[in-house]
Design an enzyme around this catalytic site. Structure first.
Site, PDB file in Angstrom:
ATOM      1  N   HIS A 364       0.707  -1.159  -0.010  1.00 49.69           N
ATOM      2  CA  HIS A 364       0.014   0.006   0.183  1.00 49.69           C
ATOM      3  C   HIS A 364       0.797   1.148   0.141  1.00 49.69           C
ATOM      4  O   HIS A 364       0.569   2.323  -0.437  1.00 49.69           O
ATOM      5  CB  HIS A 364      -0.932  -0.077   1.327  1.00 49.69           C
ATOM      6  CG  HIS A 364      -1.801  -1.381   1.218  1.00 49.69           C
ATOM      7  ND1 HIS A 364      -2.153  -1.733   2.290  1.00 49.69           N
ATOM      8  CD2 HIS A 364      -2.165  -1.950   0.382  1.00 49.69           C
ATOM      9  CE1 HIS A 364      -2.851  -3.010   2.094  1.00 49.69           C
ATOM     10  NE2 HIS A 364      -2.890  -3.182   1.043  1.00 49.69           N
ATOM     11  N   CYS A 677      -6.807   0.450 -19.278  1.00 46.40           N
ATOM     12  CA  CYS A 677      -6.227   1.164 -18.114  1.00 46.40           C
ATOM     13  C   CYS A 677      -5.254   0.426 -17.290  1.00 46.40           C
ATOM     14  O   CYS A 677      -4.962   0.866 -16.086  1.00 46.40           O
ATOM     15  CB  CYS A 677      -7.477   1.678 -17.171  1.00 46.40           C
ATOM     16  SG  CYS A 677      -8.153  -0.082 -16.611  1.00 46.40           S
TER      17      CYS A 677
HETATM   18  C1  PEP Z   1      -5.286  -3.595 -14.062  1.00 49.09           C
HETATM   19  O1  PEP Z   1      -5.476  -4.962 -13.478  1.00 49.09           O
HETATM   20  O2  PEP Z   1      -4.997  -3.604 -15.176  1.00 49.09           O
HETATM   21  C2  PEP Z   1      -5.832  -2.699 -13.204  1.00 49.09           C
HETATM   22  C3  PEP Z   1      -6.091  -1.409 -13.798  1.00 49.09           C
HETATM   23  O3  PEP Z   1      -6.421  -2.946 -12.053  1.00 49.09           O
HETATM   24  P1  PEP Z   1      -5.490  -3.007 -10.549  1.00 49.09           P
HETATM   25  O4  PEP Z   1      -4.006  -2.676 -11.259  1.00 49.09           O
HETATM   26  O5  PEP Z   1      -5.882  -2.239  -9.821  1.00 49.09           O
HETATM   27  O6  PEP Z   1      -5.568  -4.537 -10.598  1.00 49.09           O
END
Ligand code: PEP
Ligand code: MG
Length: 747
Positions: A364, A677
């Site tokens: 975190h 993303c």
């Molecule tokens: C991903 O898995 O690409 C994502 C954007 O979510 P996180 O990195 O928060 O798991």
């Protein structure tokens, strides 16, 4: 001490204290100390060896050996008896040195005349500083009492070194932490920083290792231990219904705090002439030395507990809290064993860099450091023992390298690199307002990832066109208890206010896997990344999901609202979640709350299965965002948190790009808006290829928007697509070499 009496050893310590207080220069002081010790032990020889660098010991002072060998005789760690004492942090006591294992003859010293040898490590809290040796002609083994007395002396020498008592001519006189060191760790947040060390939990400085009156010291120790015990009991009481692991740690604390052996050893040290704090530190040093030799994880943990407890005791004794009166330097680089996200947020953007001895890429604290764009290196072994408050330090978050007290040439090269990076930043600032359109006229929407209030100013400064992923779990992760609905309403409203009408995609709580809420019952799972996480938790714990949906609707307060569900593996999960949204909307309406002007509900595609969902799903879902971090780990079956495999498969691998292309096709058939993303969206070459495969919205860390935009503005997606397609036809595994070659020819 020849007769082993306590008073003799106390007398020696008293004389050492006088030595400490004297005005003598470093070398003179060392010479006098060797003389004092030899005299007190009735031995012909006493020598002090100190580390010249982390591998080499140098004879720095001697009574009895050839004076011309001082600063000439050197040995490597592990070499000869002295080197072995240092290497294993163990006492060597032998009546017949030449036949002892590892003996190495050093003719220049004239030591062949001495038969018995006693070597004691000089160390402070696990940091090896040198070796103290006494030798005598008579073939005898030193008594346990003599060994013990000399250990106490070595402890005082370590404290004196820490206080800079031996600093003078010759590098070997400097304690290790005055020399430059390069440490390597794991890169966790890119960027470079130059600054000065700020120890998050500064080590306690013991300024009075020797004490006059053992009775007073014994009393001080016993009072402090009592205070410690009461404190531990109180903590135990408060955590009775808390986390099991935390309870176990506290139980171990209590066991140590009540341990007779621990107390007895400290009491003995005091009766030898050490102050209460020096006695605690001596025990702590020995525990640390043992720690470096134990491989059993359980035992190591217990020794770490003892270490922690000793720190608490030292703070009680010295009255030094975390705040030791030092001032935060103007360019602080935080150094710590570990740090919680809450503490890190308190420092905020004041920090120029962070170096952690532990930490991890997915922790975190790392999430927060990333959000604040502070260069971070984790797993940096020895940093907390090597670094002192105020030390000059360079942090290279791209390579995971830390230069402590760097040489001028290193500083020069590092500053050149930083200047180049700053120039690039200026260039990016100049295109901040420019819309992203490729040379062949494709408009690409660059939005940012966020999750903390600290991210909000980046909306303006980065030129992002909105927030493509707001990780709502970060607000939950950095707290010690479940946030209240009203607090969430206020937070989400602030986000929407800051966005000033730009679209914000709120991702519902994505917990589980590496993101464990400290206040939620933790279920041990064999494979957490494949386990009970994200929407799976949401659908099983509807109360939390509803609370969050309500908070989002109330925060929108009549404004447009976009909600996204993470980790949807099959259409049914999305339908169930969407049903909850509709129910919540109906309830809010009944309660008289304003409803969002528009409501867009989408799903994250993070498991390959969803790419093959029935067409009906693509027709119904509001939008799809590819969570590339998770999708890639499942596509290649390579854990994103595992250093051994996480970089093994290239995002520009032909199979992966073909898969992305398939997702683009399916979305275009149904006209479903699509974005990407994961972290790859923020890497310029990867972003370029994703755009070439048809992605028109890329969501990334704010700092990546400039570099990605700069490359896209110069590129022709048609050409890139052709290069990818040619490489694919040639049967290449990754299109990276071909794309890189093309880019090189462009400049
Ligand atoms: C991903 O898995 O690409 C994502 C954007 O979510 P996180 O990195 O928060 O798991
Ligand atoms: Mg994910």
């Amino acid at each position: 001490m020849a007769d082993g009496t306590e008073s003799e050893s106390r007398k020696l310590l008293r004389r050492l204290r006088e030595e400490m207080a004297s005005e003598a220069a470093g070398q003179e002081r060392l010479d006098r100390i060797t003389h004092l010790i030899a005299d007190s032990m009735a031995s012909e020889v006493c020598s002090i060896y100190l580390f010249r660098d982390s591998e080499t010991l140098e004879l720095c002072a001697t009574e009895g050996l050839a004076p011309e060998s001082v600063h000439k005789t050197r040995m490597r760690m592990g070499e000869g008896l002295v080197g072995r004492v240092a290497m294993y942090s163990k006492v060597i006591n032998t009546p017949d040195a030449p036949s002892a294992k590892g003996f190495r003859y050093m003719p220049e010293t004239g030591e062949e005349r001495y038969s018995s040898f006693l070597g004691i490590p000089i160390q402070r809290l696990g940091e090896k500083l040198g070796v103290l040796v006494v030798q005598s002609r008579e073939a005898r083994e030193f008594s346990a009492d003599e060994v013990y007395a000399l250990e106490v002396v070595a402890m005082v020498l370590a404290e004196m070194a820490e206080l800079g008592a031996f600093v003078g001519e010759g590098a070997a006189l400097s304690p290790l932490h005055q020399q430059s060191v390069v440490l390597t760790g794991g890169p966790a947040q890119e960027g470079s920083a130059e600054g000065h060390v700020w120890l998050h939990e500064p080590r306690v400085v013991v300024t009075n290792p020797i004490a006059e009156d053992p009775h007073t010291e014994l009393e001080r120790l016993s009072e402090a231990v009592e205070e410690l015990r009461v404190g531990v009991d109180k903590m135990l009481e408060m955590s009775q219904d808390g986390d099991k692991e935390q309870l176990q740690v506290l139980e171990a604390y209590r066991m140590f705090a009540n341990s007779r052996g621990w107390m007895r050893r400290m009491e003995e040290d005091i009766s030898r002439g050490l102050s209460a704090e020096a006695a605690v530190e001596k025990e702590q040093s020995q525990a640390r030395a043992r720690m470096s030799q134990v491989s059993d994880p359980y035992l190591r943990e217990r020794l770490a507990d003892l270490d922690d407890l000793s720190n608490r005791l030292l703070r009680i004794l010295t009255g030094q809290g975390n705040n030791i009166g030092a001032e935060l330097p103007p360019d602080p680089i935080l150094v710590a064993r570990n740090i919680g996200p809450g503490d890190l947020l308190e420092y905020g953007r004041a920090l120029k860099g962070i170096v952690l001895e532990e930490g991890s890429v997915g922790s975190h604290a790392t999430i927060v450091a990333r959000a604040l764009a502070i260069p971070l290196v984790v797993h940096t072994g020895r940093i907390t023992t090597e670094a002192l408050n105020g030390d000059h330090i360079l942090v290279d978050g791209d390579q995971g390298v830390v230069h402590l007290r760097p040489e001028d040439t290193v500083v020069g090269a590092f500053r050149d690199k930083m200047a180049m990076q700053a120039k690039a930043q200026e260039r990016y600032a100049s295109i901040r307002e420019t819309l992203t359109e490729t040379r062949d006229g494709h408009r690409i929407n660059l939005v940012m990832n966020a999750g903390l209030m600290a991210d909000l100013p980046s909306l303006e400064s980065s030129g992002a066109e909105g927030v493509g992923l707001f990780r709502t779990e970060l607000q939950f992760l950095i707290r010690n208890q479940m946030p209240k609905r009203q607090e969430l309403v206020a937070q989400y409203a602030r986000v929407l206010d800051a966005a000033k009408g730009k679209r914000v995609v709120f991702r519902t709580l994505d917990i589980g896997s590496d993101k464990v809420l400290p206040y939620m019952k933790h279920v041990a799972e064999p494979n957490p990344a494949l386990g009970w996480r994200a929407i799976r938790v949401g659908l099983d714990k509807r109360g939390v999901m509803r609370m969050q949906l309500q908070a989002l609707i109330r925060a929108a307060n009549g404004r447009p609202l976009t909600i996204m569900f993470p980790f949807v593996a099959q259409a049914e999960e999305f339908h169930a979640a969407r049903f909850e949204v509709d129910k919540t909307i109906a309830r809010e309406k009944r309660l008289g709350h304003a409803l969002p002007e528009t409501l867009d509900v989408g799903a994250m595609l993070e498991t390959p299965s969803l790419a093959f969902a029935p067409q009906k799903f693509f027709d119904e879902v509001g939008f799809i965002s590819v969570g590339g971090n998770d999708l890639k780990q499942f596509f290649f079956a390579a854990d994103r948190e595992n250093e051994l495999v996480r970089r093994r498969y290239d995002t520009l691998n032909v199979s992966f790009l073909t898969f992305i292309e398939r997702i683009v096709e399916r979305c275009s058939i149904s006209g479903t808006p699509l974005s990407f993303c994961g972290e790859d969206a923020g890497r310029p070459v990867e972003a370029l290829c994703l755009a070439a495969m048809g992605m028109r919205t890329l969501s990334m860390r704010p700092a990546s928007i400039g570099p990605v935009k700069s490359l896209l503005l110069r590129s022709d997606l048609g050409e890139i697509r052709k290069i990818i397609s040619d490489a694919r036809h040639r049967g290449e595994q990754s299109v990276r070499p071909a794309v890189m070659e093309w880019l090189r020819n462009q400049t």
